[in-house]
Design a protein around this motif. Structure first.
Motif, PDB file in Angstrom:
ATOM      1  N   VAL A 160       0.848  -1.196   0.000  1.00 15.16           N
ATOM      2  CA  VAL A 160       0.000   0.000   0.000  1.00 15.16           C
ATOM      3  C   VAL A 160       0.884   1.247   0.000  1.00 15.16           C
ATOM      4  O   VAL A 160       2.065   1.225   0.345  1.00 15.16           O
ATOM      5  CB  VAL A 160      -0.941   0.001   1.215  1.00 15.16           C
ATOM      6  N   TRP A 161       0.293   2.381  -0.356  1.00 14.05           N
ATOM      7  CA  TRP A 161       1.041   3.625  -0.492  1.00 14.05           C
ATOM      8  C   TRP A 161       1.617   4.078   0.861  1.00 14.05           C
ATOM      9  O   TRP A 161       0.927   4.057   1.878  1.00 14.05           O
ATOM     10  CB  TRP A 161       0.147   4.736  -1.038  1.00 14.05           C
TER      11      TRP A 161
ATOM     12  N   PRO B 281      12.535   5.471  -0.904  1.00 14.91           N
ATOM     13  CA  PRO B 281      12.328   4.190  -1.586  1.00 14.91           C
ATOM     14  C   PRO B 281      13.557   3.293  -1.523  1.00 14.91           C
ATOM     15  O   PRO B 281      14.691   3.770  -1.499  1.00 14.91           O
ATOM     16  CB  PRO B 281      12.017   4.605  -3.029  1.00 14.91           C
ATOM     17  N   VAL B 282      13.305   1.990  -1.506  1.00 16.67           N
ATOM     18  CA  VAL B 282      14.349   0.977  -1.554  1.00 16.67           C
ATOM     19  C   VAL B 282      14.218   0.242  -2.884  1.00 16.67           C
ATOM     20  O   VAL B 282      13.145  -0.273  -3.207  1.00 16.67           O
ATOM     21  CB  VAL B 282      14.227  -0.009  -0.378  1.00 16.67           C
TER      22      VAL B 282
ATOM     23  N   PHE C 106       6.190   9.221  -2.564  1.00 19.36           N
ATOM     24  CA  PHE C 106       5.137   8.244  -2.300  1.00 19.36           C
ATOM     25  C   PHE C 106       5.478   6.976  -3.064  1.00 19.36           C
ATOM     26  O   PHE C 106       5.811   7.024  -4.259  1.00 19.36           O
ATOM     27  CB  PHE C 106       3.777   8.771  -2.749  1.00 19.36           C
ATOM     28  N   ILE C 107       5.398   5.829  -2.384  1.00 21.33           N
ATOM     29  CA  ILE C 107       5.814   4.569  -2.989  1.00 21.33           C
ATOM     30  C   ILE C 107       4.864   3.465  -2.518  1.00 21.33           C
ATOM     31  O   ILE C 107       4.320   3.537  -1.402  1.00 21.33           O
ATOM     32  CB  ILE C 107       7.278   4.236  -2.599  1.00 21.33           C
ATOM     33  N   THR C 108       4.655   2.453  -3.361  1.00 23.35           N
ATOM     34  CA  THR C 108       3.772   1.341  -2.977  1.00 23.35           C
ATOM     35  C   THR C 108       4.583   0.277  -2.237  1.00 23.35           C
ATOM     36  O   THR C 108       4.972  -0.729  -2.802  1.00 23.35           O
ATOM     37  CB  THR C 108       3.086   0.734  -4.208  1.00 23.35           C
TER      38      THR C 108
ATOM     39  N   ALA D  63      -1.682 -12.947 -10.305  1.00 26.65           N
ATOM     40  CA  ALA D  63      -0.774 -11.971  -9.703  1.00 26.65           C
ATOM     41  C   ALA D  63       0.412 -11.661 -10.611  1.00 26.65           C
ATOM     42  O   ALA D  63       0.869 -12.481 -11.399  1.00 26.65           O
ATOM     43  CB  ALA D  63      -0.280 -12.496  -8.359  1.00 26.65           C
ATOM     44  N   SER D  64       0.911 -10.426 -10.478  1.00 29.18           N
ATOM     45  CA  SER D  64       2.147 -10.013 -11.146  1.00 29.18           C
ATOM     46  C   SER D  64       2.887  -9.064 -10.215  1.00 29.18           C
ATOM     47  O   SER D  64       2.386  -8.710  -9.144  1.00 29.18           O
ATOM     48  CB  SER D  64       1.846  -9.337 -12.491  1.00 29.18           C
ATOM     49  N   LEU D  65       4.082  -8.638 -10.605  1.00 34.53           N
ATOM     50  CA  LEU D  65       4.860  -7.691  -9.831  1.00 34.53           C
ATOM     51  C   LEU D  65       4.439  -6.278 -10.207  1.00 34.53           C
ATOM     52  O   LEU D  65       4.644  -5.844 -11.344  1.00 34.53           O
ATOM     53  CB  LEU D  65       6.359  -7.879 -10.102  1.00 34.53           C
ATOM     54  N   VAL D  66       3.846  -5.561  -9.265  1.00 34.95           N
ATOM     55  CA  VAL D  66       3.362  -4.207  -9.528  1.00 34.95           C
ATOM     56  C   VAL D  66       3.967  -3.253  -8.506  1.00 34.95           C
ATOM     57  O   VAL D  66       3.853  -3.474  -7.298  1.00 34.95           O
ATOM     58  CB  VAL D  66       1.821  -4.134  -9.452  1.00 34.95           C
ATOM     59  N   GLU D  67       4.616  -2.200  -9.000  1.00 33.46           N
ATOM     60  CA  GLU D  67       5.162  -1.153  -8.140  1.00 33.46           C
ATOM     61  C   GLU D  67       4.868   0.208  -8.761  1.00 33.46           C
ATOM     62  O   GLU D  67       4.877   0.357  -9.996  1.00 33.46           O
ATOM     63  CB  GLU D  67       6.674  -1.299  -7.955  1.00 33.46           C
ATOM     64  N   ALA D  68       4.594   1.201  -7.931  1.00 32.74           N
ATOM     65  CA  ALA D  68       4.328   2.553  -8.415  1.00 32.74           C
ATOM     66  C   ALA D  68       4.932   3.559  -7.441  1.00 32.74           C
ATOM     67  O   ALA D  68       5.118   3.271  -6.258  1.00 32.74           O
ATOM     68  CB  ALA D  68       2.823   2.795  -8.563  1.00 32.74           C
TER      69      ALA D  68
END
Length: 448
Positions: free
Chosen positions: A212-213, A218-219, A242-244, A354-359
């Motif tokens: 979650v946000w 970020p890492v 802001f990072i997920t 499922a997949s790898l999702v990052e924002a």
């Protein structure tokens, strides 16, 4: 080892305990290991002492030891015993006790815009290698307590919908003193994500189980040698965006803290664009979704609303994975009519399979020409026996100023209370023009 002490056969040992079993820690060879022993427990105590000294640099070694024992979480037999001593180290309680033992100071004030209180503004006070935070109430008031005395602090005020307000000079807080720091906000939206500006990291309907946000540094994460999440924010300075979600380290699997199980939404507070002409929204974003079983199957959406969230219009609705920070801009009126009930939200989701999702999102701002002048600020009165001299700072977009005079603090700007207008930022009022024993002035700006 457990007590009693072999030195005298009587003294209770240990005096304090700390977590030391299967503790994750860094290693001299690089990376992380899980280890057990006093070499794992001691850093917990050392770190707690560092936090205590940060909160109260004047503590002596004896005072620190006493606080550590008195604030410990009692385990085993009630009181001191030869298994746990006084108990398990309690960092929060120890720091709170360290603060309480000092003569601390306070910074408080009121946040306003054009004579109106600004509620929900976030105040960040930094200094003494520490960061303190507070928020304004419905009267625009905030208060930051337990500041270490005789130190300098910098005050920053943020509330999305206004320009960042930063105190021009550090504020020195003497021991036991309470200082007033008032903030007069300016029109304009800017957020570099370094300080809280009352965003909502989650809304009704979100169902993501992980990733979650959050607003943090970020890492980086990698999958098959590809960068999935950036390791730094977009801003040329600062550390946060802001990072997920965030994994503990870049060596962790990319699936650690990525978006899982549904949707996560990052939403601004309601803000006003009705006073800007042709406002343009700018921001930078990062998005990847091309790793995993459902590669490219999920979408990143950015939406805008002009009616407080009842209806939304897409600015971005894309499944592309650019693998780099993207800078974008949107003319707001191309999508909605600018209003006083604006909202923006950023949505990342991972739907089955499922997949790898990052924002990530950073450096959000809205720029436009002022449709109405900024409010006048810093009104001062120099009261003499025969006259009152009013002075104020000039307002962006103003060509004229209207001055009101009243004996009632609750009703000042009213047609019957209009006194005079002037293009200058100084006005001398003869005392003979003031029919009140207690009087109040208010100045408004106009471009007419």
């Amino acid at each position: 080892g457990r007590g009693p002490s072999p030195c005298d056969g009587l003294s209770i040992k240990p005096e304090l305990t700390a977590p030391g079993t299967s503790v994750r820690s860094c290693t001299s060879g690089g990376g992380y290991v899980t280890s057990t022993g006093t070499s794992m427990a001691c850093p917990h105590v050392a770190g707690t002492v560092a936090l205590m000294r940060q909160a109260n640099p004047n503590l002596t070694a004896d005072e620190i030891k006493q606080i550590l024992m008195q604030s410990a979480l009692d385990l085993g037999m009630t009181g001191e015993d030869n298994d746990y001593g006084w108990g398990m180290v309690n960092a929060l309680a120890a720091v709170q006790a360290a603060i309480a033992s000092s003569t601390s100071g306070v910074i408080q004030g009121v946040v306003s815009y054009g004579g109106q209180y600004v509620s929900g503004a976030k105040i960040t006070v930094t200094g003494n290698s520490a960061e303190y935070s507070a928020a304004t109430n419905s009267f625009g008031f905030y208060r930051v307590e337990s500041l270490v005395g005789n130190r300098n602090y910098r005050v920053k005020v943020g509330r999305f919908g206004f320009a960042l307000w930063t105190e021009p000079d550090n504020t020195f807080v003497p021991e036991g003193a309470t200082l007033m720091v008032n903030a007069g906000m300016h029109r304009g939206c800017e957020d570099d994500c370094e300080a809280d500006q009352a965003w909502s990291p989650g809304v009704t309907g979100d169902d993501a189980s992980d990733g979650v946000w959050v607003r943090t540094a970020p890492v980086a994460s990698y999958e098959n040698g590809d960068l999935v999440q950036p390791g730094q924010q977009h801003s040329p300075s600062g550390t946060r965006c802001f990072i997920t979600g965030n994994a503990p380290s870049p060596s962790d699997p990319a699936t650690t803290a990525d978006v899982d199980g549904g949707r996560t939404t990052l939403q601004t507070p309601v803000f006003n664009l009705s006073e800007l002409i042709d406002p343009v929204l700018y921001f930078a974003y990062y998005y990847t979704n091309d790793q995993g079983e459902n590669s490219g199957g999920d979408f990143f959406r950015v939406q805008i609303s002009s009616d407080g969230g009842q209806n939304w219009v897409n600015l971005i609705n894309s499944s592309a994975s650019p693998r780099a920070w993207q800078e974008v801009s949107f003319t707001v009126s191309d999508f909605v009519t600018p209003s006083a009930q604006m909202l923006i939200q950023f949505i990342a989701e991972d739907n089955a399979p499922a997949s790898l999702v990052e924002a990530a999102v950073d450096d959000i701002s809205i720029v436009g020409a002022p449709g109405v002048p900024e409010p006048p600020r810093d009104l001062t009165l120099d009261v003499q026996f025969d006259q009152v001299t009013l002075k104020w700072t000039s307002s962006v977009g103003a060509t004229n100023y209207r001055v009101y005079l009243s004996g009632n603090p609750d009703v000042i700007v009213a047609p019957e209370n209009f006194y005079s207008s002037t293009p200058d930022t100084t006005l001398v009022v003869p005392m003979s023009d003031i029919p009140y024993a207690e009087f109040y002035f208010q100045v408004t700006a106009t471009n007419q």
